[in-house]
Design a protein around this motif. Sequence first.
Motif, short mmCIF file in Angstrom:
data_model
loop_
_atom_site.label_atom_id
_atom_site.label_comp_id
_atom_site.label_asym_id
_atom_site.label_seq_id
_atom_site.Cartn_x
_atom_site.Cartn_y
_atom_site.Cartn_z
N ALA A 164 40.20 3.81 -17.17
CA ALA A 164 39.29 2.71 -16.85
C ALA A 164 40.07 1.48 -16.33
CB ALA A 164 38.46 2.33 -18.08
N ILE A 165 41.19 1.20 -16.95
CA ILE A 165 41.99 0.04 -16.53
C ILE A 165 42.66 0.32 -15.18
CG2 ILE A 165 43.91 -1.50 -17.14
CD1 ILE A 165 41.30 -1.89 -18.77
N THR A 166 43.01 1.57 -14.94
CA THR A 166 43.55 1.94 -13.62
C THR A 166 42.51 1.65 -12.54
OG1 THR A 166 44.95 3.66 -14.60
CG2 THR A 166 44.50 3.81 -12.23
N VAL A 167 41.26 2.04 -12.79
CA VAL A 167 40.19 1.78 -11.83
C VAL A 167 39.98 0.27 -11.68
CG1 VAL A 167 37.71 2.06 -11.39
CG2 VAL A 167 39.07 4.00 -12.22
N LEU A 168 39.99 -0.46 -12.79
CA LEU A 168 39.85 -1.92 -12.74
C LEU A 168 40.95 -2.54 -11.88
CD1 LEU A 168 38.59 -4.63 -13.82
CD2 LEU A 168 40.29 -4.49 -15.64
N GLU A 169 42.18 -2.08 -12.06
CA GLU A 169 43.32 -2.62 -11.31
C GLU A 169 43.16 -2.37 -9.81
OE1 GLU A 169 47.24 -3.00 -9.50
OE2 GLU A 169 46.16 -1.10 -9.68
N MET A 170 42.49 -1.28 -9.44
CA MET A 170 42.29 -0.94 -8.03
C MET A 170 41.20 -1.78 -7.37
SD MET A 170 42.50 3.24 -7.94
CE MET A 170 40.82 3.37 -8.41
N LEU A 171 40.19 -2.15 -8.14
CA LEU A 171 39.01 -2.79 -7.55
C LEU A 171 39.31 -4.19 -7.03
CD1 LEU A 171 36.33 -1.79 -10.22
CD2 LEU A 171 36.63 -0.82 -7.93
N PRO A 172 38.74 -4.52 -5.88
CA PRO A 172 38.94 -5.86 -5.31
C PRO A 172 37.94 -6.86 -5.90
CG PRO A 172 37.71 -4.51 -3.78
CD PRO A 172 38.03 -3.64 -4.97
N ILE A 173 38.10 -7.19 -7.20
CA ILE A 173 37.11 -8.04 -7.87
C ILE A 173 37.38 -9.53 -7.70
CG2 ILE A 173 36.46 -6.29 -9.55
CD1 ILE A 173 38.28 -7.66 -11.58
N GLY A 174 38.56 -9.90 -7.20
CA GLY A 174 38.83 -11.30 -6.94
C GLY A 174 39.35 -12.09 -8.12
N ILE A 175 39.57 -11.44 -9.27
CA ILE A 175 40.15 -12.10 -10.43
C ILE A 175 41.53 -11.50 -10.63
CG2 ILE A 175 39.94 -12.58 -12.90
CD1 ILE A 175 36.92 -12.05 -12.59
#
Length: 192
Positions: A164-175
């Motif tokens: 889940a954190i790997t996916v979070l790290e990939m996403l361009p969420i802007g934070i």
Amino acid sequence: MTNSLLIKRELERKAIHIATVVIPVFYAVTHQKELVLNILLILMAGFLLVDVLRLKISLVRKLFLDIFGPLLREKERQNHLTGATLLLIGWVLTVAIFKEKPAVVGMLFTSLADPAAAIVGRLWGKNKFWNKSLEGSTAFYFTASFIILAFTNYSWGGLLVALAITVLEMLPIGIDDNLTIPVITAYLLSVI
């Protein structure tokens, strides 16, 4: 800027990231939450003060850029806090809110898995998406999984958190992920 210079700068930045591993390891060995939190608060206050002064006073900005400019990303040169300041804010929140084990793992993800992703991605990343590479994300996941298996007894649940954190790290969420990775990792580990 040439690609080799970009890689050199990224390696320098990530060497600093990796050096921060002493703090979560110290916490894991000593189990002294209050001491670790106080150290992090002092560091955070110092880094935040320098960042605010640099953003408000042109002489401080010039001195700061003369010394640290080569290590900064473009957005950090503008009106943004540095990644180091955001990392310390994330770590203060993580240590203050969560129990030791999830906090240590969240900090280790930031110290080790995030740099592994950046280094592998810069050196060998070919398959790009969202300004990340599959190779870098794979390095993040394997490093995070190693941390989970070495420092915890979470097993399958922990490996799902690493994913889940790997996916979070990939996403361009802007934070900035220096802020999100430790806090969200510790949160997820606390609820599994």
